[in-house]
Design an enzyme around this catalytic site. Structure first.
Site, PDB file in Angstrom:
ATOM      1  N   MET A   1       4.478  -4.176   2.306  1.00  0.00           N
ATOM      2  CA  MET A   1       3.990  -4.272   3.685  1.00  0.00           C
ATOM      3  C   MET A   1       5.112  -3.847   4.650  1.00  0.00           C
ATOM      4  O   MET A   1       5.784  -2.862   4.395  1.00  0.00           O
ATOM      5  CB  MET A   1       3.484  -5.692   3.968  1.00  0.00           C
ATOM      6  CG  MET A   1       2.550  -6.242   2.912  1.00  0.00           C
ATOM      7  SD  MET A   1       0.923  -5.470   2.933  1.00  0.00           S
ATOM      8  CE  MET A   1       0.377  -5.816   1.260  1.00  0.00           C
ATOM      9  N   SER A   2       5.334  -4.634   5.678  1.00  0.00           N
ATOM     10  CA  SER A   2       6.285  -4.189   6.702  1.00  0.00           C
ATOM     11  C   SER A   2       7.749  -4.327   6.299  1.00  0.00           C
ATOM     12  O   SER A   2       8.632  -3.924   7.064  1.00  0.00           O
ATOM     13  CB  SER A   2       6.031  -4.934   8.010  1.00  0.00           C
ATOM     14  OG  SER A   2       4.781  -4.528   8.539  1.00  0.00           O
TER      15      SER A   2
END
Lengths: 445, 445
Positions: A161-162
């Protein structure tokens, strides 16, 4: 496929790709079936995609609107490449450099008090409370804790993800330290296509630290939020015949309008990272996937290849598309802890790591209003705690984490699939647990 | 998206996935722009997907109907994972076992006469004539020739097309040799879902040797050919709302009707291989991708991970979905040459390799009418030449090849992107070249 169906289909893709919904200070979106515990929602127990073929009611398809909704998400986080196009991050033909492992049986019993009160909790209890899929703790480079659950094991891969953003930021700061990129340069001087966009007159530094002023909302409750357009732009799926929007991440970036001034406030917006990915590609002639492979992945003793999800141009999603093995994420943490070296090899200039660890503008960060992250800052797409240990983090939705504590000489890498995307949902049972383990390890040899 | 557009979109996917069009004896489909030479159609020269971003007229998207049409195909063969979902074939955390390399400068000048006449040609000339993307020649396990062009280099990956089938066949025969699968068993006893289909009363042996009697046409000129339904079934793309057909490879297999009798004639039909993939998965609890990784890829000293394209159930395309590095394909050839061992390790029982090399039913093969392959046979999804050297091959559309010559102790692995899918287009300048190099190498130490 109608345009409305096409757009709504991207709710899932957005979540999947780790856009910022969840790292935003306010919007914390509960998802369906969130009342299931980690044990109850174990994807192996629920039988998703098990069998040859799986039974119809256990199938998860990319084209299902709920393929990344909890509890299906707990399977999907380990299987993104089976659902969509990707590009590889090769570790090269060499042997992995295995970690030394000396498991510390005392860690599971470490107690901490969750943020915001509530009764004390043990490290072991926090594992399931956070819907952890895997966690590795390094102390002085040695694995002292390692545990997997859900869809993950030591040979599996998981969406970062981030946390992906922090690798883009690391590459960016590395290139700044090497003189390849001038972080005072305006973006338009490097990517002229962005001249008419909000990014045109922003500096690379403002992009790296997300202090740009952008008209861009990631509020999913708002059907007119720009995130919908961005997500549709990045989709690898066929376009409906009435689709008129941008057809790649970068094509979207050209359309972003300015809101406010650059350089005054931190505002966590994924599109900064993809702009940085474009800057890196233009300056080096290599995508972030290729640069990461050449400069870091193939040189850090990685155990597995990684990969990025890509848009329909094959552009790796610099803002959230990395997938990798957990131990390799721990290697990234170790690289940061050691100031740019790992296994005795220098991969990144020390000045780059020093700048990240020094942190960004605390006043600019405070304006973003993260209630649980008071006194923190954001620098080069890393989250800097400014606590007594000088700890800093890479953070992604649903609990993805690299946590580096220089004083305790500790690295924690965690993959998880918390039903709530926003880390505000798991920070209370994560951040104090990390501190408690750090304190414990400082009492160990 | 309309159903007709959805179906026509799969013309490309079919080609991409290496279905049998081209390995069929009669139908040799010329494609557009085929008059371009290898040099003229070099994907680097044409600039496909070059630049950040590539110019609009250089973009190749999965959703373009011509993404796998020549000359775009010469880029696409190296980039399938960037276009569609895949599953990995891990080589594990160890170091690759590099080949010893002693390049023989005499090979390029070796002359041979193409099948069907024409003037003599050199090995070097054949490289471009066949639109070769890469070729490796091993003699006694040592690399004596290695050259790349087009989209490929030693670190790249390329679609193996129907060479994939030979790996499925190898896994199948390995399991037969190990007693896991009884090749005399009827398919319905292993996969009951196939009871009502043509496969139900076929034996595993008939499936492995493609002597099943199936109502299944891969004639692309016929809009009612079953291959269209199969290709749509295997597509990972969203379905049009009016789509009523099968939604996975295996779902399609259940619908196949019998035509003729089993066991009487060889008929090259990809659906046999996917049936074998299903049998393998059901018997081992592992997909062909996973089994290949565990039993072979992670144990043969591979330099790169491989991958399979998958359908919307994540099922690897056993009939044509493997992508890999060229040297690793050469390792498969070496494994076959050495009777199931490589680098001194036994990976496959010798009896399995012996059975493949012994070949299949020549009379059954002759009925398929391959004009250029007289006297050959087909066994376990390998093509057996029955020539004086006992050479045998894995063959895929557009020129994909593993050629093993036991007498000359030679292995040739080739990836290419010939504008014509059917190997009848490149066999005349390939098969005699292989024989000529074998003869040459037999004069060398």
């Amino acid at each position: 496929m109608s345009l409305s169906r096409f757009r709504s289909g991207f709710a899932a893709i957005i979540g999947l790709l780790g856009l910022a919904t969840t790292s935003m200070p306010i919007a914390v979106h509960a998802q369906t079936a969130a009342s299931l515990t980690a044990t109850q929602s174990d994807p192996r127990k629920l039988g998703w995609m098990t069998g040859f073929p799986p039974p119809d009611d256990k199938v998860i398809r990319f084209t299902d609107s709920d393929y990344f909704a909890f509890p299906k998400s707990r399977w999907t986080v380990c299987h993104f490449r089976e659902l969509m196009p990707t590009v590889g991050v090769s570790r090269g033909p060499g042997a992995a450099v295995p970690f030394v492992q000396r498991i510390d049986p005392g860690i599971d019993a470490i107690r901490f008090t969750p943020l915001g009160g509530g009764g004390a909790m043990t490290w072991q209890q926090a594992f399931d409370a956070n819907y952890t899929d895997g966690i590795v703790v390094l102390h002085k480079g040695v694995v002292v804790y390692e545990r997997y659950a859900g869809c993950l094991d030591a040979t599996g891969q998981h969406g970062a993800m981030s946390v992906t953003k922090s690798l883009t930021g690391l590459l960016g700061e590395m290139l700044v330290a090497e003189g390849v990129i001038d972080d005072n340069a305006r973006v338009e001087t490097i990517v002229p296509e962005l001249r008419q966009s909000a990014f045109g007159d922003a500096t690379v530094r403002q992009v790296l630290d997300m202090t740009t002023g952008l008209q861009y909302s990631e509020d999913y409750a708002d059907p007119n939020a720009e995130v919908w357009t961005y997500s549709a732009a990045g989709s690898p799926l066929p376009r409906p015949s009435d689709y008129k929007g941008p057809r790649s991440y970068w094509e979207y970036l050209k359309t972003v309008r300015k809101q406010g001034e650059h350089g005054t406030a931190f505002a966590y917006k994924t599109i900064n990272t993809d702009t940085m990915g474009w800057i890196i590609a233009r300056k080096t002639g290599k995508s972030v996937a290729r640069l990461l492979a050449e400069r870091i992945w193939s040189r850090m003793g990685a155990e597995q290849d990684g990969y990025y999800t890509v848009d329909s141009l094959g552009t790796p999603y610099a803002g959230g598309g990395l997938n990798a093995g957990l131990r390799d994420m721990a290697r990234i943490g170790e690289l940061m802890l050691e100031g740019g070296t790992i296994n005795g090899k220098r991969l990144v200039p020390k000045t780059a790591i020093d700048r990240i660890r020094a942190g960004g503008d605390k006043a600019a960060f405070a304006k973003a209003g993260y209630g649980l992250l008071k006194g923190w800052s954001y620098r080069d797409m890393w989250w800097i705690t400014h606590n007594e240990h000088g700890a800093f983090m890479a953070r992604g939705v649903h609990g993805q984490t690299i946590y580096v504590d220089p004083v305790a000489q500790m690295v924690i890498a965690r993959f998880s699939s918390h039903p709530t995307a926003g880390n505000a949902a798991n920070d209370p049972t994560s951040l104090p647990a990390y501190s408690a383990v750090a304190e414990y390890l400082m009492t160990r040899p």
